[in-house]
Design a protein around this motif. Structure first.
Motif, PDB file in Angstrom:
ATOM      1  N   ALA A   1       1.953   9.469  -5.384  1.00 46.41           N
ATOM      2  CA  ALA A   1       1.737  10.286  -3.349  1.00 46.41           C
ATOM      3  C   ALA A   1       0.535  11.148  -3.223  1.00 46.41           C
ATOM      4  O   ALA A   1      -1.049  10.287  -2.063  1.00 46.41           O
ATOM      5  CB  ALA A   1       2.580  11.296  -3.316  1.00 46.41           C
ATOM      6  N   GLY A   2       0.385  10.799  -4.123  1.00 48.19           N
ATOM      7  CA  GLY A   2      -1.418  12.006  -4.290  1.00 48.19           C
ATOM      8  C   GLY A   2      -2.675  11.006  -4.002  1.00 48.19           C
ATOM      9  O   GLY A   2      -3.627  11.636  -3.175  1.00 48.19           O
ATOM     10  N   PHE A   3      -2.227  10.247  -4.242  1.00 46.56           N
ATOM     11  CA  PHE A   3      -3.369   8.840  -3.396  1.00 46.56           C
ATOM     12  C   PHE A   3      -3.493   7.882  -2.485  1.00 46.56           C
ATOM     13  O   PHE A   3      -3.988   6.972  -1.805  1.00 46.56           O
ATOM     14  CB  PHE A   3      -3.018   7.712  -4.713  1.00 46.56           C
ATOM     15  N   LEU A   4      -2.082   8.124  -1.541  1.00 48.88           N
ATOM     16  CA  LEU A   4      -2.307   8.082  -0.255  1.00 48.88           C
ATOM     17  C   LEU A   4      -2.000   9.096   0.292  1.00 48.88           C
ATOM     18  O   LEU A   4      -1.976   9.028   1.856  1.00 48.88           O
ATOM     19  CB  LEU A   4      -0.486   7.368  -0.485  1.00 48.88           C
ATOM     20  N   PHE A   5      -2.798  10.186  -0.109  1.00 46.53           N
ATOM     21  CA  PHE A   5      -3.137  11.679   1.269  1.00 46.53           C
ATOM     22  C   PHE A   5      -4.664  10.618   2.061  1.00 46.53           C
ATOM     23  O   PHE A   5      -5.758  11.605   0.766  1.00 46.53           O
ATOM     24  CB  PHE A   5      -3.600  12.712   0.387  1.00 46.53           C
ATOM     25  N   ASN A   6      -4.908  10.020   2.672  1.00 48.42           N
ATOM     26  CA  ASN A   6      -5.969   9.686   3.585  1.00 48.42           C
ATOM     27  C   ASN A   6      -6.027  10.533   4.369  1.00 48.42           C
ATOM     28  O   ASN A   6      -7.022  10.109   5.666  1.00 48.42           O
ATOM     29  CB  ASN A   6      -5.467   7.921   3.326  1.00 48.42           C
TER      30      ASN A   6
ATOM     31  N   ILE B   1     -11.026   9.868  -2.207  1.00 50.91           N
ATOM     32  CA  ILE B   1     -10.315   9.027  -3.401  1.00 50.91           C
ATOM     33  C   ILE B   1     -10.725   7.428  -2.508  1.00 50.91           C
ATOM     34  O   ILE B   1     -10.044   6.026  -3.824  1.00 50.91           O
ATOM     35  CB  ILE B   1      -8.888  10.093  -3.853  1.00 50.91           C
ATOM     36  N   GLN B   2      -9.855   7.600  -1.201  1.00 53.99           N
ATOM     37  CA  GLN B   2      -9.682   6.327  -0.599  1.00 53.99           C
ATOM     38  C   GLN B   2     -10.681   5.142  -0.411  1.00 53.99           C
ATOM     39  O   GLN B   2     -10.785   3.528  -0.472  1.00 53.99           O
ATOM     40  CB  GLN B   2      -9.417   6.216   1.180  1.00 53.99           C
ATOM     41  N   ASN B   3     -11.827   5.661  -0.635  1.00 52.67           N
ATOM     42  CA  ASN B   3     -12.954   4.814  -0.841  1.00 52.67           C
ATOM     43  C   ASN B   3     -13.196   4.018  -1.866  1.00 52.67           C
ATOM     44  O   ASN B   3     -13.609   3.142  -1.863  1.00 52.67           O
ATOM     45  CB  ASN B   3     -14.762   5.667  -0.738  1.00 52.67           C
ATOM     46  N   SER B   4     -12.846   5.148  -2.953  1.00 53.31           N
ATOM     47  CA  SER B   4     -12.456   4.646  -4.391  1.00 53.31           C
ATOM     48  C   SER B   4     -11.949   3.458  -4.585  1.00 53.31           C
ATOM     49  O   SER B   4     -11.706   1.946  -4.946  1.00 53.31           O
ATOM     50  CB  SER B   4     -12.432   5.311  -5.306  1.00 53.31           C
ATOM     51  N   ILE B   5     -10.485   3.563  -4.186  1.00 51.44           N
ATOM     52  CA  ILE B   5      -9.152   2.203  -4.301  1.00 51.44           C
ATOM     53  C   ILE B   5      -9.988   1.101  -3.492  1.00 51.44           C
ATOM     54  O   ILE B   5      -9.513  -0.161  -3.197  1.00 51.44           O
ATOM     55  CB  ILE B   5      -7.997   3.163  -3.201  1.00 51.44           C
TER      56      ILE B   5
END
Length: 384
Positions: free
Chosen positions: A330-335, A345-349
């Motif tokens: 869920a931390g990787f969806l904290f946009n 993180i979102q730019n890296s994804i």
């Protein structure tokens, strides 16, 4: 006794400064914010407002503040200090250590063997060690000998929720806090500050550090991140959601099994601590925003922090970790667009893909099975 506290934010004023005042320390805050420094010096006091079923207020008086950029005043207060504490964020410990290196060198030359304790009060494992390592960089043997003899570096664990709740305040530096707090300090590394009111002095700190990091910080972050995905604003709202509540409680159960096995801790006591934490998450009066709890996901998803550390321990001990995986994913969806680290993180994804981003942020090896598991949970949560 004189205390210098780096970080005049909510934790500094509402928790560490609060307990040091109760212990009758003469407190000087150090901060980079001119607003905080100026207001502390103008008012000389502030109120700590405890939010629970009933509201209470306590006044903390005779406080001062010095700007981080005021070298002359900084030198003076460090020369006179009996205790130095910090609540500046783990990311700032290295730069603060570099500053303290210079200030302590001057203290050594002028004050000789005058005793001092330095305690980092941060949401990180063995934060004082991190600060000490920075202070020791490029240190002479003479300076190292001085520190060993005259300066205590006890690690500690701190626990108090201090939200940015909107309440009526008499001054801009009044601060609202929850009614629970805990400050555990490594007893054997203390030189002179062994009687802070409200602090517990313990022989072995590691179990307390990991209990707090896993069960409070880890489950708190998981609740915030999944709550954000589901469109909630506050922690007390998110924890009422059956899906989120089950994950938070499941996170606790998984972490408790690992903590009990690693440290030989009483599962009954850990379960009681867990129940207290869930009740704290339910505290409507705190109005604790998910954005505050979830901010800086790059740090919170890093290899030695609140989500990956319990995950790796459960994996190492061959125990269940399904709910912890949800929190990590869920931390990787904290946009949240207001958080620079979340945007990174979102730019890296977008540029590197989720698999590579997971590896880069968490420090997990590409061939580690946990990476694929986190990715699977990420895809599942994306469809909520």
């Amino acid at each position: 006794m004189k205390a210098v506290h780096f970080g005049a934010g909510n934790i500094g004023r509402g928790f560490i400064g609060y307990l040091l005042s109760k212990s009758e320390y003469d407190i000087t805050f150090v901060d980079i914010s001119d607003f905080l420094v100026d207001n502390i010096n103008e008012y000389g006091k502030y109120k700590v407002i405890t939010l629970s079923d009933s509201k209470s207020e306590e006044e903390i008086d005779n406080v001062k503040a010095v700007s981080l950029n005021d070298t002359e005043k900084l030198e003076k207060i460090i020369l006179e200090a009996d205790l130095i504490t910090t609540s500046i964020g783990a990311n700032n410990l290295k730069s603060t250590g570099e500053l303290l290196n210079k200030l302590l060198m001057k203290r050594f030359k002028i004050c000789g063997d005058k005793l001092l304790d330095i305690i980092a009060c941060e949401n990180a494992l063995f934060a004082t060690n991190i600060l000490k390592e920075s202070i020791l960089e490029e240190a002479t043997q003479e300076f190292k000998d001085y520190l060993d003899k005259s300066v205590g570096f006890p690690n500690s664990t701190v626990d108090r929720i201090v939200p940015n709740v909107k309440i009526k305040k008499e001054s801009p530096i009044d601060v609202a806090v929850e009614d629970f707090y805990e400050w555990d300090i490594e007893k054997n590394n203390v030189k002179i500050n062994n009687n802070i009111v409200g602090a517990a002095y313990v022989d072995n700190l590691e179990p307390y550090l990991e209990r707090k990091l896993f069960l409070l910080n880890g489950a708190h972050a998981a609740t915030a991140y999944i709550g954000y995905i589901k469109g909630y604003k506050f922690i007390h709202e998110a924890i009422k959601d059956e899906f989120i509540r089950n994950i938070a409680i499941g996170f606790h159960k998984e972490a408790i099994q690992a903590l009990s096995k690693k440290h030989n801790l009483d599962i009954k006591l850990l379960n009681e601590y867990s129940q207290k934490l869930i009740k704290r998450f339910e505290n409507f009066y705190l109005q604790d925003e998910l954005f505050r709890v979830g901010r800086d996901p790059m740090r919170k998803l890093s290899s030695n922090d609140r989500l990956i550390t319990p995950l790796k321990l459960c994996y190492k001990l061959d125990m269940k970790y399904d709910n912890i995986l949800y929190g990590v994913a869920a931390g990787f969806l904290f946009n949240y667009s207001g958080d620079e680290k979340a945007e990174k993180i979102q730019n890296s994804i977008l540029s590197e893909g989720i698999h590579t981003t997971i590896c880069n942020i968490t420090g997990l090896e590409e061939n580690n099975v946990l990476v694929n598991m986190i990715e699977d949970k990420y895809k599942e949560l994306s469809n909520l």
